[in-house]
Every structure is written in C-alpha cells, then in structure tokens.
Enzyme design. Structure first.
Site, PDB file in Angstrom:
ATOM      1  N   HIS A  32       0.863  -1.186   0.000  1.00 43.13           N
ATOM      2  CA  HIS A  32       0.000   0.000   0.000  1.00 43.13           C
ATOM      3  C   HIS A  32       0.897   1.233   0.000  1.00 43.13           C
ATOM      4  CE1 HIS A  32       1.060   0.185   4.214  1.00 43.13           C
ATOM      5  NE2 HIS A  32       0.495  -0.994   4.446  1.00 43.13           N
ATOM      6  N   HIS A  35       4.007   1.352   2.366  1.00 43.11           N
ATOM      7  CA  HIS A  35       5.209   0.671   1.869  1.00 43.11           C
ATOM      8  C   HIS A  35       5.889   1.525   0.790  1.00 43.11           C
ATOM      9  CE1 HIS A  35       2.633  -2.951   3.003  1.00 43.11           C
ATOM     10  NE2 HIS A  35       3.726  -3.175   3.703  1.00 43.11           N
TER      11      HIS A  35
HETATM   12  P1  AMP Z   1       4.871  -5.177   6.540  1.00 44.48           P
HETATM   13  O1  AMP Z   1       4.682  -5.538   5.109  1.00 44.48           O
HETATM   14  O2  AMP Z   1       3.607  -4.943   7.276  1.00 44.48           O
HETATM   15  O3  AMP Z   1       5.860  -6.059   7.244  1.00 44.48           O
HETATM   16  O4  AMP Z   1       5.553  -3.735   6.507  1.00 44.48           O
HETATM   17  C1  AMP Z   1       6.765  -3.516   5.835  1.00 44.48           C
HETATM   18  C2  AMP Z   1       7.321  -2.170   6.240  1.00 44.48           C
HETATM   19  O5  AMP Z   1       6.378  -1.150   5.898  1.00 44.48           O
HETATM   20  C3  AMP Z   1       7.564  -2.077   7.748  1.00 44.48           C
HETATM   21  O6  AMP Z   1       8.766  -1.366   7.976  1.00 44.48           O
HETATM   22  C4  AMP Z   1       6.367  -1.306   8.218  1.00 44.48           C
HETATM   23  O7  AMP Z   1       6.606  -0.572   9.403  1.00 44.48           O
HETATM   24  C5  AMP Z   1       6.133  -0.365   7.051  1.00 44.48           C
HETATM   25  N1  AMP Z   1       4.765   0.136   7.060  1.00 44.48           N
HETATM   26  C6  AMP Z   1       3.625  -0.597   7.227  1.00 44.48           C
HETATM   27  N2  AMP Z   1       2.551   0.211   7.243  1.00 44.48           N
HETATM   28  C7  AMP Z   1       3.019   1.477   7.089  1.00 44.48           C
HETATM   29  C8  AMP Z   1       2.410   2.763   7.057  1.00 44.48           C
HETATM   30  N3  AMP Z   1       1.098   2.911   7.158  1.00 44.48           N
HETATM   31  N4  AMP Z   1       3.210   3.846   6.884  1.00 44.48           N
HETATM   32  C9  AMP Z   1       4.545   3.715   6.775  1.00 44.48           C
HETATM   33  N5  AMP Z   1       5.190   2.529   6.815  1.00 44.48           N
HETATM   34  C10 AMP Z   1       4.437   1.424   6.976  1.00 44.48           C
END
Ligand code: AMP
Length: 290
Positions: A32, A35
């Site tokens: 999204h 990311h």
């Molecule tokens: P995930 O795919 O949930 O493991 O997230 C991958 C990376 O994206 C991690 O470093 C998360 O902290 C970051 N992330 C997830 N959601 C958001 C968001 N809403 N805003 C900024 N970074 C995010």
C-alpha cells in the site's frame, strides 16, 4: 526490474558494481502507499533499491493469521516496477528456512512489553528474518515504518548489538484520509469496523494534545486513551501505552519524550498505531504532516 527468489542471483546484481549504494525495504507484500513511501525514500537516497516480499512464518504464532495474511504478488510487482525499483527478492520458505535450520536471534528487554506481551515469539521471528535479509542483501541503508514503533526499537538494537553495517532509516506513518494508519490488515475489517477504526489515531491524538497542554501523568494519558477507545463498542483494547521511547517501559511521569501507542482488536483483526513525541526542545510528534 529484476525479480528473483535466489540468493546467488540477488548477490550477483548487488555486487555487480560495489561502488553503488543500495537501499532496502523489507515487506510482507500486499503493498500500500505506506510501503511505497518507504520505497520512495530509498529511491531518492540510494543508487539502487531492493525490496523483499516475504511473509515470514516465524513471526506469526500458531494462533495468528499466517495462512489468511493477504497476498497479491502480481499487483505488488506492478507497483514496484512503476515506482522504479531495481530488484525484488521473493524467497520461498525453503530458501529462508532450509531443512536443518536452527538459529534464532533473540533480544531481551525491548521485546518484552507492548506487542511482545501479546505476541511473545513475534520479535524473535522478526529479528531472525531481518538479520538474514541484511546478510543476504547487505544494503547501505534499510527503511522501516514508524507504524511499527516497537519493531524500529528492536531492529535498531539488533543493528547495534550485532554490528550490522546498515544505516536504519525510519519513515513516517502513512494514513488514510480519515487518519487510519495504512495496513495490509485493514482490508479484513468489516464495513462497520472500518468506520470505527480511526478511533486509534483519535485517542492517540487526544493524548498528544493533553501532553501539549501540560499533562505529564502516564496514568492520565493512558486513561484518556482507554476511555475513548472503550466507548466504541466493537473495539477491544489489547493495550494502551505511554512509554519511554527507548526502553519501552511504561512511564509514571513523562519527562523527556513519550511513545503513545495502542493495539486494538476489531473482531479478529488486530490494529496498532502510535504517536512518538520526541524528547526535549520540541514536543512535535514525529509523524509526517497528516
Ligand atoms: P509489513 O509488510 O507490514 O511487514 O511492513 C513492511 C514495512 O512497511 C515495515 O517497515 C512497516 O513498518 C512499514 N509500514 C507498514 N505500514 C506502514 C504505514 N502505514 N506507513 C509507513 N510505513 C508502513
């Protein structure tokens, strides 16, 4: 854009020109705008950008949502290609955890409170997979979201403790127009729960405003958030916290910065959010410009 599940092939590209800097954004996919904001930071800050897409089984407890975690590899690759990413690493479980695998990276204090209380094995899984990914990619800089506040604390500690030669960059939380922090898990909220979910950021913001007006009692800040969230019938609080941003211990009195954070269940979907109020001179939240 190179897409590979093979470590050897990744390394061939990574080291084709050792003078180039590489930014790295580890993800679990179903990408999204949050990311992609980290991807943008990497693209502007480095010669090359690598993204990993891997739903890491070791950070999910047996009771959690591994099998139902949302996935959309084709859509993710299209977004990353359009963004201008150079390399995407899409390993399988057997590449990451081959038969005979037996190493786990455990951190002590900072993994215990908050998320660690409800998810006691989560950060061992995160630290182990991130240590592996850092060794595989050997990035110059790695990008993580403030959305997962405790994860940033744990991973900074990992980098310090194990001397990883990686600069850690934390990007602000990207939000939907109604303030809900973007998350792959939001897709699983019912319509009614989706409408109610902005209560997390509203409660955090109310605590931030109380702090700005001089409230220094941790109990009062937590109580304010608790009251606001429990007023929403379908919201079931896992925790509300006003903690030291470095140690993550709950504060009696907020003296020098505070991490306000919460985890709330809507049905089976568990949402987290936080506002970091930085120490000393300025009490601005480190939150982008929502
Ligand atoms: P995930 O795919 O949930 O493991 O997230 C991958 C990376 O994206 C991690 O470093 C998360 O902290 C970051 N992330 C997830 N959601 C958001 C968001 N809403 N805003 C900024 N970074 C995010």
């Amino acid at each position: 854009m190179i897409v590979t599940s093979q470590i050897d092939e990744l390394r061939k590209h990574r080291w084709a020109d050792p003078s180039l800097t590489w930014g790295f954004v580890p993800t679990m996919g179903y990408l999204h705008a949050g990311h992609l904001s980290l991807v943008q930071l990497s693209l502007v800050g480095n010669d090359k950008t690598a993204v990993s897409i891997y739903v890491n089984p070791t950070q999910f407890a047996p009771t959690e949502d591994l099998s139902s975690y949302p996935r959309n590899l084709a859509g993710d690759l299209a977004l990353l290609e359009a963004a201008g990413v150079d390399l995407v690493f899409t390993p399988s479980d057997t590449i990451m955890y081959p038969p005979g695998f037996q190493t786990t990276v455990n951190l002590s204090n900072v993994t215990q409170p908050l998320e660690g209380r409800s998810r006691p094995t989560h950060f061992a899984g995160v630290a182990t997979v991130v240590a592996k990914l850092f060794n595989i990619v050997q990035p110059t800089r790695a990008y993580f979201g403030q959305k997962d506040a405790q994860q940033t604390v744990v991973l900074r500690q990992l980098v310090r403790d194990l001397n990883f030669n990686v600069a850690m960059i934390i990007g602000p939380t990207s939000r939907e127009p109604d303030s809900l922090a973007m998350s792959s898990r939001n897709a699983r909220l019912s319509k009614a729960d989706r409408l109610a979910a902005p209560i997390l950021y509203q409660a955090l913001s109310a605590a931030k405003n109380a702090y700005a007006s001089g409230e220094r009692s941790g109990v009062a800040l937590r109580g304010l958030m608790w009251e606001m969230i429990t007023a929403v019938p379908q919201a079931k609080i896992d925790y509300v916290s006003a903690a030291d941003p470095k140690t993550l211990e709950e504060l009696e009195i907020v003296e020098d910065g505070v991490l306000l954070s919460t985890a709330v269940f809507f049905g089976k979907t568990r949402l987290i959010d936080n506002i970091l109020i930085e120490a000393t001179e300025n009490t601005e939240e480190k939150e982008g410009n929502f």
